[in-house]
Design an enzyme around this catalytic site. Sequence first.
Site, PDB file in Angstrom:
ATOM      1  CG  LEU A 111      -1.796  -1.206   1.492  1.00 50.14           C
ATOM      2  CD1 LEU A 111      -2.610  -1.018   2.758  1.00 50.14           C
ATOM      3  CD2 LEU A 111      -2.708  -1.505   0.321  1.00 50.14           C
ATOM      4  CB  SER A 112       4.156   2.005   0.690  1.00 46.89           C
ATOM      5  OG  SER A 112       5.093   3.065   0.727  1.00 46.89           O
ATOM      6  CB  ILE A 113       3.896   5.537  -3.712  1.00 43.53           C
ATOM      7  CG1 ILE A 113       3.763   6.757  -2.796  1.00 43.53           C
ATOM      8  CG2 ILE A 113       2.526   5.060  -4.162  1.00 43.53           C
ATOM      9  CD1 ILE A 113       3.197   7.996  -3.486  1.00 43.53           C
ATOM     10  CB  ILE A 114       7.826   5.399   0.475  1.00 44.87           C
ATOM     11  CG1 ILE A 114       6.946   6.655   0.553  1.00 44.87           C
ATOM     12  CG2 ILE A 114       9.229   5.698   0.982  1.00 44.87           C
ATOM     13  CD1 ILE A 114       6.799   7.226   1.945  1.00 44.87           C
TER      14      ILE A 114
END
Length: 368
Positions: free
Chosen positions: A282-285
């Site tokens: 669930l992350s874009i990092i």
Amino acid sequence: MGSLTFEKDFEPSAVTPRGLAPPALIPNGDFGEMKRLKVASTPTTPRKNLNLLVSEPGKNDGPSLDCILMNYIDTLTQRINYHIVSKAAMMYRMDFEMINSSINGEMDYSDLKAKLLQNKGKPAIINVTIGTTFKGAVDDLDIILQTLEDCGYTHDQFYIHCDAALNGLIIPFIKNMISFKKPIGSVTISGHKFLGCPMPCGIQITRKSYINNLSRRVEYIASVDATISGSRNGLAPIFLWYSLSAKGHIGFQKDVKRCLDNAKYLKDRLQQAGISVMLNELSIIVVLERPRDHEFVRRWQLSCVRDMAHVIVMPGITRETLDSFINDLLQQRKKWYQDGRISPPCVANDIGAQNCTCSYHKIDFIIP
């Protein structure tokens, strides 16, 4: 008007010593009641336009809120997240508990349970992070609510704030986890991050009952003031409205999918190249080993902590940009580690041994 004249006119009075704050009564666990700043005028001080009576906050000084403010420490980002919440606890003279985190940056729920049981009988304010600053970890709201129930907390004995500064416009398109159908109190979303507003701004969403406690009709402005400061930037809502209206639901949905796909693409490319890397669900990092060269870090505007750096794959980041970054990194790594005297850093303690490709852990995962 000269600055020196201004400073003299607005010189504050002396600070009240510790323990001498004027007494006041604050109901235990009443989150709607705010402590009032006491402004006193001092007739013995001539030509002072502003005289403040200030008491230095201390743990046992004067009145306090008999509740506990809980935040967790991500060992990687404690100096970024921790000080903000601890400062709020200090200002309101509240007990403050630090909750440990797992290696991916998510809240350690067993430690949360232990701290809740240690403080049984005190209402709890819990700061739930929907995307940590450095690793992009998302706390599981349902597990936290279940933990509160298991510890005997009823809905009127806790307040949950969801910090969704970056992920507030990402998570709803992936997983329906933030909802006021659940017993949460508020959610904050930044307007200058994923939304792309040109100035720092944000949105706080909360329940009407809390707003009504704070709101006052002000005749002078012919409106209702629901802010803590008594003022707000009127231009920021226009930028927020414009950004939301211009893209719309479908536009944001496309942005989210593209960012998630690009983040996975970057993570896979780095992994295939033998670089230590981690990407939370669930992350874009994308978190990776810290480049050795400061000039490389400066050129690509990387944020670094200890032996780690991260790349936030925002809507404006294209595959071409990612390919340029990867190619540049691979070329530079050949220079940094070509003679074998220096090895890439071990980051197993930061992102997990399974994500670390240092000489020790790479062998460890190859040998059965």
